[in-house]
Design a protein around this motif. Sequence first.
Motif, PDB file in Angstrom:
ATOM      1  N   ALA A 134      83.295  80.487 118.396  1.00  0.00           N
ATOM      2  CA  ALA A 134      83.868  79.078 118.233  1.00  0.00           C
ATOM      3  C   ALA A 134      83.212  78.265 119.453  1.00  0.00           C
ATOM      4  CB  ALA A 134      84.996  78.720 117.749  1.00  0.00           C
ATOM      5  N   PHE A 135      83.223  78.899 120.657  1.00  0.00           N
ATOM      6  CA  PHE A 135      83.017  78.152 121.884  1.00  0.00           C
ATOM      7  C   PHE A 135      81.588  78.364 122.444  1.00  0.00           C
ATOM      8  CE2 PHE A 135      87.649  78.889 121.689  1.00  0.00           C
ATOM      9  CZ  PHE A 135      87.908  77.866 122.244  1.00  0.00           C
ATOM     10  N   ALA A 136      81.178  77.285 123.015  1.00  0.00           N
ATOM     11  CA  ALA A 136      79.720  77.600 123.255  1.00  0.00           C
ATOM     12  C   ALA A 136      79.604  78.698 124.625  1.00  0.00           C
ATOM     13  CB  ALA A 136      79.287  76.125 124.072  1.00  0.00           C
ATOM     14  N   PRO A 137      78.518  79.188 124.983  1.00  0.00           N
ATOM     15  CA  PRO A 137      78.313  80.105 126.151  1.00  0.00           C
ATOM     16  C   PRO A 137      78.663  79.674 127.388  1.00  0.00           C
ATOM     17  CG  PRO A 137      76.479  80.243 124.714  1.00  0.00           C
ATOM     18  CD  PRO A 137      77.293  78.968 123.982  1.00  0.00           C
ATOM     19  N   GLY A 138      79.460  80.353 128.107  1.00  0.00           N
ATOM     20  CA  GLY A 138      79.778  80.127 129.531  1.00  0.00           C
ATOM     21  C   GLY A 138      81.394  79.270 129.512  1.00  0.00           C
ATOM     22  N   PHE A 139      81.927  79.149 128.198  1.00  0.00           N
ATOM     23  CA  PHE A 139      83.249  78.537 128.499  1.00  0.00           C
ATOM     24  C   PHE A 139      84.254  79.670 129.013  1.00  0.00           C
ATOM     25  CE2 PHE A 139      87.271  77.132 126.784  1.00  0.00           C
ATOM     26  CZ  PHE A 139      87.370  75.767 127.111  1.00  0.00           C
ATOM     27  N   PRO A 140      85.306  79.330 129.940  1.00  0.00           N
ATOM     28  CA  PRO A 140      86.009  80.427 130.483  1.00  0.00           C
ATOM     29  C   PRO A 140      86.634  81.402 129.758  1.00  0.00           C
ATOM     30  CG  PRO A 140      86.486  78.234 131.527  1.00  0.00           C
ATOM     31  CD  PRO A 140      85.520  77.963 130.444  1.00  0.00           C
ATOM     32  N   ARG A 141      86.441  82.624 129.756  1.00  0.00           N
ATOM     33  CA  ARG A 141      86.933  83.852 128.902  1.00  0.00           C
ATOM     34  C   ARG A 141      88.612  83.648 128.756  1.00  0.00           C
ATOM     35  NH1 ARG A 141      83.656  87.766 127.296  1.00  0.00           N
ATOM     36  NH2 ARG A 141      81.275  87.539 128.154  1.00  0.00           N
ATOM     37  N   GLU A 142      89.341  83.301 129.919  1.00  0.00           N
ATOM     38  CA  GLU A 142      90.407  83.422 130.088  1.00  0.00           C
ATOM     39  C   GLU A 142      91.192  82.174 129.114  1.00  0.00           C
ATOM     40  OE1 GLU A 142      94.241  84.698 130.657  1.00  0.00           O
ATOM     41  OE2 GLU A 142      92.349  85.736 131.372  1.00  0.00           O
ATOM     42  N   GLU A 143      90.586  81.411 128.965  1.00  0.00           N
ATOM     43  CA  GLU A 143      90.960  80.198 128.238  1.00  0.00           C
ATOM     44  C   GLU A 143      90.674  80.581 126.656  1.00  0.00           C
ATOM     45  OE1 GLU A 143      90.096  75.825 129.116  1.00  0.00           O
ATOM     46  OE2 GLU A 143      89.415  76.424 131.151  1.00  0.00           O
ATOM     47  N   ILE A 144      89.413  81.025 126.403  1.00  0.00           N
ATOM     48  CA  ILE A 144      89.275  81.554 125.224  1.00  0.00           C
ATOM     49  C   ILE A 144      90.139  82.513 124.648  1.00  0.00           C
ATOM     50  CG2 ILE A 144      87.832  82.845 123.592  1.00  0.00           C
ATOM     51  CD1 ILE A 144      85.442  81.651 125.389  1.00  0.00           C
ATOM     52  N   ARG A 145      90.812  83.377 125.502  1.00  0.00           N
ATOM     53  CA  ARG A 145      91.855  84.598 125.196  1.00  0.00           C
ATOM     54  C   ARG A 145      93.219  83.701 124.880  1.00  0.00           C
ATOM     55  NH1 ARG A 145      89.430  87.957 128.938  1.00  0.00           N
ATOM     56  NH2 ARG A 145      90.384  87.045 130.878  1.00  0.00           N
ATOM     57  N   THR A 146      93.507  82.473 125.592  1.00  0.00           N
ATOM     58  CA  THR A 146      94.703  81.936 125.095  1.00  0.00           C
ATOM     59  C   THR A 146      94.665  81.215 123.811  1.00  0.00           C
ATOM     60  OG1 THR A 146      94.974  81.246 127.603  1.00  0.00           O
ATOM     61  CG2 THR A 146      95.991  79.692 125.989  1.00  0.00           C
ATOM     62  N   TYR A 147      93.564  80.580 123.551  1.00  0.00           N
ATOM     63  CA  TYR A 147      93.184  79.952 122.204  1.00  0.00           C
ATOM     64  C   TYR A 147      93.250  81.053 121.189  1.00  0.00           C
ATOM     65  CZ  TYR A 147      92.167  75.609 124.506  1.00  0.00           C
ATOM     66  OH  TYR A 147      92.264  74.561 125.410  1.00  0.00           O
ATOM     67  N   THR A 148      92.848  82.318 121.677  1.00  0.00           N
ATOM     68  CA  THR A 148      92.706  83.297 120.341  1.00  0.00           C
ATOM     69  C   THR A 148      94.125  83.836 120.194  1.00  0.00           C
ATOM     70  OG1 THR A 148      90.465  84.092 121.063  1.00  0.00           O
ATOM     71  CG2 THR A 148      91.694  85.586 119.972  1.00  0.00           C
ATOM     72  N   ALA A 149      94.810  84.104 121.193  1.00  0.00           N
ATOM     73  CA  ALA A 149      96.388  84.477 120.994  1.00  0.00           C
ATOM     74  C   ALA A 149      96.967  83.595 120.124  1.00  0.00           C
ATOM     75  CB  ALA A 149      97.006  84.598 122.256  1.00  0.00           C
ATOM     76  N   ALA A 150      96.969  82.051 120.382  1.00  0.00           N
ATOM     77  CA  ALA A 150      97.645  81.108 119.548  1.00  0.00           C
ATOM     78  C   ALA A 150      96.933  81.211 118.086  1.00  0.00           C
ATOM     79  CB  ALA A 150      97.264  79.623 120.361  1.00  0.00           C
ATOM     80  N   SER A 151      95.830  81.543 118.037  1.00  0.00           N
ATOM     81  CA  SER A 151      95.462  81.651 116.346  1.00  0.00           C
ATOM     82  C   SER A 151      95.970  82.739 115.736  1.00  0.00           C
ATOM     83  CB  SER A 151      94.032  81.619 116.642  1.00  0.00           C
ATOM     84  OG  SER A 151      93.355  80.250 116.881  1.00  0.00           O
ATOM     85  N   GLU A 152      95.994  83.866 116.512  1.00  0.00           N
ATOM     86  CA  GLU A 152      96.736  85.224 115.907  1.00  0.00           C
ATOM     87  C   GLU A 152      97.960  84.958 115.743  1.00  0.00           C
ATOM     88  OE1 GLU A 152      93.482  88.361 118.461  1.00  0.00           O
ATOM     89  OE2 GLU A 152      95.637  87.914 119.001  1.00  0.00           O
ATOM     90  N   ALA A 153      98.879  84.169 116.120  1.00  0.00           N
ATOM     91  CA  ALA A 153      99.990  83.848 115.992  1.00  0.00           C
ATOM     92  C   ALA A 153     100.283  83.365 114.432  1.00  0.00           C
ATOM     93  CB  ALA A 153     100.950  83.175 116.945  1.00  0.00           C
ATOM     94  N   THR A 154      99.190  82.443 114.165  1.00  0.00           N
ATOM     95  CA  THR A 154      99.375  82.126 112.922  1.00  0.00           C
ATOM     96  C   THR A 154      99.483  83.041 111.788  1.00  0.00           C
ATOM     97  OG1 THR A 154      97.763  80.418 113.504  1.00  0.00           O
ATOM     98  CG2 THR A 154      98.284  80.196 111.160  1.00  0.00           C
ATOM     99  N   PRO A 155     100.628  82.647 110.767  1.00  0.00           N
ATOM    100  CA  PRO A 155     100.742  83.467 109.838  1.00  0.00           C
ATOM    101  C   PRO A 155      99.546  84.387 108.974  1.00  0.00           C
ATOM    102  CG  PRO A 155     102.382  82.232 109.899  1.00  0.00           C
ATOM    103  CD  PRO A 155     101.478  81.596 110.779  1.00  0.00           C
TER     104      PRO A 155
END
Length: 259
Positions: free
Chosen positions: A154-175
Amino acid sequence: MPQLEVDGAALTYDDEGPREGDGVPLVFVHGWTANRHRWDHQFEYFAGQRRVVRLDLRGHGESTGAGVRTVEELAKDVLALLDHLEIDRRVLIGHSMGGMIAQSITLDHPDRVERLVLVDSISRMTYSWARGLLMGVSTLLPFKVFVAANIQRAFAPGFPREEIRTYTAASEATPKEVVMTLYGAMRAFDVLDRLGAIQAPTLIVHGYHDIQLPLNQMLRMARGIPDALVRIIDAGHELPVEKPAELTATLDAFLADRV
């Protein structure tokens, strides 16, 4: 945070900003597997000027509940909150699936929407037979792999990987039930042929690099809305957090009739 009980769900929301003033309230609706904090930059900026409301949709963020099967059912939750807050007219601002919810509310309750803003959203998903097959097969992947694959792209190339991991973890917490059911709900959502009924001034903001909901599908939506203004920003699908200041400035100009 305050919560509202709605049909077996506890909806967490924020309601801030001055109650008096010229502008009607702004209502921010987030997208699939996200939460109300996607709008932090926009919420904090506009709360200094007018009343602003945002919520975690059912089963997302700090809200509980499941059981919804369609985008229209999510729209009923949003309307229940607005009725509870005694907000009759508002500016609806929706991102991705939140934009689908905003379209549904606008079409079914046109007298209650003063302006409409759709961020990285569309009115009907269209894809080739092969792409449809790939999307279907992807649901067979392990849950966390399925979610991570969708969020990372969902993120454009070059967006910080650490931030992407944070958003991914939040999404994975959704039931899982919420994630998979609403994935199907978005694929089934289709109001493209009804868009001519939208009379509210509409701002459509889209990331140029959005591959989740591609630019050409957004443009087809834009052609169907009589009073639509389109702005393209150099970002991916997650505009509210990829280019927060630019999106906020675009919203501000639209609300002030500077564009």
